[in-house]
Structures are given as C-alpha cells and as structure tokens.
Design an enzyme around this catalytic site. Structure first.
Site, PDB file in Angstrom:
ATOM      1  N   ARG A   1       0.843  -1.179   0.000  1.00 41.23           N
ATOM      2  CA  ARG A   1       0.000   0.000   0.000  1.00 41.23           C
ATOM      3  C   ARG A   1       0.885   1.239   0.000  1.00 41.23           C
ATOM      4  NH1 ARG A   1      -5.598  -0.016   2.609  1.00 41.23           N
ATOM      5  NH2 ARG A   1      -6.383  -2.077   2.128  1.00 41.23           N
ATOM      6  N   GLN A  31      -8.678  -5.102  -4.328  1.00 42.49           N
ATOM      7  CA  GLN A  31     -10.091  -5.012  -3.952  1.00 42.49           C
ATOM      8  C   GLN A  31     -10.984  -5.484  -5.095  1.00 42.49           C
ATOM      9  OE1 GLN A  31     -11.398  -4.028  -0.851  1.00 42.49           O
ATOM     10  NE2 GLN A  31     -13.277  -4.848  -1.746  1.00 42.49           N
ATOM     11  N   ASP A 126     -18.521   3.535  -0.590  1.00 38.41           N
ATOM     12  CA  ASP A 126     -17.282   3.430   0.173  1.00 38.41           C
ATOM     13  C   ASP A 126     -17.300   4.529   1.230  1.00 38.41           C
ATOM     14  OD1 ASP A 126     -14.753   2.764   1.011  1.00 38.41           O
ATOM     15  OD2 ASP A 126     -13.706   3.503  -0.764  1.00 38.41           O
TER      16      ASP A 126
END
Length: 210
Positions: A1, A31, A126
C-alpha cells in the site's frame, strides 16, 4: 500500500521480483479481485453487470470499479454531487471510454440519486472519510454527500436481485443506512472474506510464473 501511483511504479520499475499493488491513489486492484469474485458468486455471471457507485467518486476504488466494469462490458453509473472534488477525473473517464469502445461497456456520471440506482443490480459505496481529512472538512463532506447515502429508497428502485457492496470499514448512518448494510441484500462480509481468497489466488498465480 502506497500513497501515490508514482511510488508503486517506481517500486515495480526497480524490483527484481513481482510487486503487488495493494493500493495507491489511482487504483485498488486487489479489492477488485474480491469484488468481482463476490459478484460472480452472488449473480452466477460477470455479464450484464449494471453497477451504481454512490458518494465521493474521485478515488481509487471508484476508478478501478469503472475500469473493471468497462473491461467486462458492463455499465457503471457513478452517482455523486455535481462538484469537481467528487467527480471522477477526466483521465480515467477517457481511459474507460477507450476500453468501452472495444467491449461495449458504459460509464455514466449521474447526479440524481434515484435515477442512478434504477434497475441497477449492484449498488456500491465506500467510506466518505480518510485518515488525512480534518474535522472541518469532515463536516463539509458530510453536508455535501448526505443526499448520496445509500438508503432503503435507493435499494427499492434497484433491480429485484440487486446486491449491496462496500469495501469496508463502513460508518452506518453516513455513507450507508444501517438497514441497508445489515439488510438481506448486503454481501459485505462475503466480499470482505473474498479479499483473503482473491489475494491467495493472485500470489499463487504469480509464483507459478516466477
């Protein structure tokens, strides 16, 4: 990340082993593996997807949902306020237009919250918050995005077999109503579980080719 696309590109350019992009500001491919695995499990097919994504549409999850749905020849409606800071950037819209020219897919920017969901078979949202957002900006975002909370009236105009998705963590009463995320159409925990299975499969795929 990592925080930026430039960082992941730099790692990939200089690494002697495969680099998995777990997340950057431009994309969230891991994802996507979990999301579309979940859609396949629940719908039985990846064809005929009509997705409506709600809220802040200027982020990595939205961009990759746009790309992936376009690659599969589906339709995605990004439903957000008519404000530049919440709109998908032009570069991603152009990228998806090029993909859709080959696949027959479709990306539409929508500002009417109910029209965005009408007939959709996947409703997605989200978090409206990120770690770097100040308290003052948090209040501003809540005021701007409040009409785009996924609530029961949005789910009511979606297709009868629609599912609700969220990449988690979620804040009930903000981007999604509690009766939606905890309701019968929610698949968020299966989606979260598939992050494990999707990443395991991807690592095996990579190791087989190293």
């Amino acid at each position: 990340r990592v925080m930026t696309k430039e960082s992941i590109d730099g790692l990939a350019d200089n690494a002697s082993i495969p680099v998995i992009n777990a997340l950057d500001d431009w994309a969230h491919p891991c994802q996507m593996l979990a999301d579309f695995q979940t859609i396949l499990e629940k719908r039985g097919s990846l064809s005929g997807i009509v997705m409506a994504y709600y809220g802040d549409c200027c982020n990595n999850v939205t961009y990759d949902l746009m790309r992936a749905t376009s690659m599969l020849g589906g339709e995605i409606r990004v439903v957000c306020p008519k404000m530049d800071k919440y709109l998908p950037v032009e570069d991603v819209l152009k990228e998806c237009a090029q993909i859709n020219a080959k696949t027959g897919g479709k990306v539409v920017v929508v500002h009417d919250r109910l029209e965005g969901a009408r007939g959709a078979n996947v409703i997605y949202t989200d978090s409206w918050l990120s770690y770097h957002i100040s308290e003052a900006e948090e209040k501003e975002r809540l005021a701007d995005l409040d009409p785009y909370r996924v609530s029961s009236d949005i789910m009511a105009v979606s297709s009868a077999d629609s599912i609700f998705m969220h990449c988690l963590p979620a804040k009930r009463g903000w981007e999604v109503a509690a009766d939606v995320i905890d309701g019968p159409k929610s698949v968020v925990f299966d989606e979260a579980e598939n992050r494990l299975h999707g990443q395991k499969a991807y690592m095996i795929w990579l190791m087989d080719r190293c």
